[in-house]
Scaffold this motif. Sequence first.
Motif, mmCIF file in Angstrom:
data_model
loop_
_atom_site.group_PDB
_atom_site.id
_atom_site.type_symbol
_atom_site.label_atom_id
_atom_site.label_comp_id
_atom_site.label_asym_id
_atom_site.label_seq_id
_atom_site.Cartn_x
_atom_site.Cartn_y
_atom_site.Cartn_z
ATOM 1 N N PHE A 117 41.513 48.090 44.790
ATOM 2 C CA PHE A 117 41.529 48.095 43.323
ATOM 3 C C PHE A 117 42.005 46.740 42.830
ATOM 4 N N HIS A 118 41.263 46.183 41.900
ATOM 5 C CA HIS A 118 41.731 44.982 41.221
ATOM 6 C C HIS A 118 41.483 45.167 39.725
ATOM 7 N N ILE A 166 44.952 50.260 51.943
ATOM 8 C CA ILE A 166 44.783 50.119 50.494
ATOM 9 C C ILE A 166 45.152 48.685 50.100
ATOM 10 N N ASP A 167 44.334 48.082 49.279
ATOM 11 C CA ASP A 167 44.683 46.801 48.669
ATOM 12 C C ASP A 167 44.617 47.019 47.171
ATOM 13 N N THR A 168 45.721 46.827 46.502
ATOM 14 C CA THR A 168 45.706 47.069 45.058
ATOM 15 C C THR A 168 46.379 45.911 44.325
ATOM 16 N N LYS A 169 45.776 45.515 43.222
ATOM 17 C CA LYS A 169 46.292 44.354 42.486
ATOM 18 C C LYS A 169 46.080 44.548 40.986
ATOM 19 N N PRO A 170 47.011 45.216 40.333
ATOM 20 C CA PRO A 170 46.938 45.271 38.868
ATOM 21 C C PRO A 170 47.451 43.938 38.331
ATOM 22 N N GLU A 171 46.766 43.370 37.370
ATOM 23 C CA GLU A 171 47.106 42.006 36.943
ATOM 24 C C GLU A 171 47.081 41.883 35.413
ATOM 25 N N LEU A 172 48.042 41.185 34.880
ATOM 26 C CA LEU A 172 48.095 40.949 33.434
ATOM 27 C C LEU A 172 47.972 39.450 33.167
#
Lengths: 410, 262
Positions: free
Chosen positions: A304-305, A334-340
């Motif tokens: 998830f990005h 799992i690779d997850t990267k929520p970004e602002l």
Amino acid sequence: MLATRKWLEALSSPNGVLKTVQRNGRQHLSKIGMPARTQDPWRLADLTRLEELLSLPVSSETLNSSSSEQDSLPVVPQDRFRLFLDSRSDLGSLSLPDGCRLLSNDELERFLGQTLDKCPSTTEWPIAINQASASCVLGLLISGKKVPPIEVILRANSNELMPTRLLIILEEKAELDLLQVFLGEANSAQSHLLEIHVGSDAKFTHSWLARGSGDSSLMSQISVQQDLNSEYALNFIQYGWEFARFESSLLQVDGNANSTIRGLQITKGIEQSSTHSTVRFDGPEGSFDQLQKSVISGSSHSIFHGLIDVPKIAQRTNASQLSRNLLLSDRARIDTKPELKIVADDVKCAHGATVSQLQQEELFYLQSRGIESKQATNLLLKGFCYDIFENSPVELENWINLDQLLVSLQ
Amino acid sequence: MISSEAPLILEISDLHARVEDQVILNGVNLVLRAGEVHALMGRNGSGKSTLAKVLAGHPSYVVTAGSVRFKGEDLLNLTPEERSRIGVFLGFQYPVEIPGVSNLEFLRVATNARRQQSGRSELDTFEFEDFVHERLKVVQMDPAFLERSVNEGFSGGEKKRNEILQMALLEPLISILDETDSGLDIDALRIVASGVNQLATPETATLLITHYQRLLNEIKPDFVHVMSNGRILRTGGSELALKLEQSGYEWVDESFANQEAD
């Protein structure tokens, strides 16, 4: 490069309403070639799956879902309208409900690609594949609030790559409830490109079920542009594909609109499923709420990005993004990267990610009430997925056997 | 009326258990017969909750010696779910919150698992709704709690009521209630205690784990046991709880030390 060239050579000559788009797409594709792991959007992707995808011929016959195939699908509820979309649908003969009409060729020429160009950029390659191969587009114009819920079924046959393209325009104050169902037969692939323009004060409730099987693949791209005071809510579920890549790009043109995305991807075996989402506010007081969940088992890989882009003009934006992941196996990844990305100084933005396993204490609690371990695990998994199903139309249950799916993960 | 002729429900003999490398139970002996209410008291860390969890089959606890027989059957060989199905119930000190799992659905699945084991027919959704609404009265619980996720966002008192509701639905033969009174205000304590009293029958046994006399004012125990360092040091009637309330646990330790010295 060789795989791309061979694939392009096998395509039939550009034709139909998308002739120019096809020509441009092919030129672009031959220029950019295959994605590489050195490119950030493809850093984690299993690129061998892309080559496998290109080894499939583009579907060339009208699918026209035969009556026996349609019989195997859930019955259409009385108050809903169902249509089938494939790579060669005879769109002129489609009958549509009141409040919904096909866009004319002139309108298509005017509007097609507008939203795609306006929205924050997504990955080039899947778009180029679709543009190079799709020979028709379903363009719908929605007016008023009385359009019945619409189901669009997209089913690829084995041993073919099915490109489909959809453009939906909601006029001012219009309302639409759309369920898209993607079905992937073994060794099939789908490429889907969707543009949505939600007019001011309009409301779009969008459900998306992508159900693959065997070594099927799905690459889908959604671009959504929202005008003032509009609402867009997407609930999507993706599972069963050996390779699935879902990209969404959403733009609040003048801010002051509401957007919600709730996503669930479930993977098992050696599947790889990824979700990439970008949201940008080009005006103040927009709101966005995203919940992305993954259940990952076997040796599968979930990615998830998510990017929330708040430029200076987007003051008083209220946005949140949460990625929650449940790992069921020590081989799963799992690779997850929520970004602002925030430039505006008066905003409320939150993001977060959690990765967990099934909780021993929760399992024990259920077992101590006589519920055997497998059923207890199933209940907990269902509980994890609950937020997504809670907000989906009840008709979705006709398309998905959740119990069976969750048991297959254990 | 307690009779030594009443059928045996639970026999715990010389039970030793550890969690990870820490030994917690050091030879527990306890017998419960049908119709009896036992109270188990003791300092924090004396092993009361561990005993409860070992009896329910918590996987983190390893039994290193001793035996537990439930109506003559070896309980320790059974999985947690098998223990529940034959009639062992643990009321949790801290009931677990399970987001997304409907309380009603959970209660129905649990009830049917127990009913199936005891040869009764399973209840369908409608039959279960009637049954659960009738049972809600035992703990004066608001039906709205059925529609929520298991224990999610429940207050301490609501969680404990939900535990007793489960007891009412499962109709166990032995109920082990681990500090069911903790976190309850006076009214909630009375309601929960009244629920336990209503559910106690001449065929069932109850083991109440508590720190406070106030619960025992509501549920009269036939026996009171005091636990220390993983063993039961003293057993008496309800007067023992009153003595503890006055003198604290040091008195038990001292009298036990004197007894050992003699």
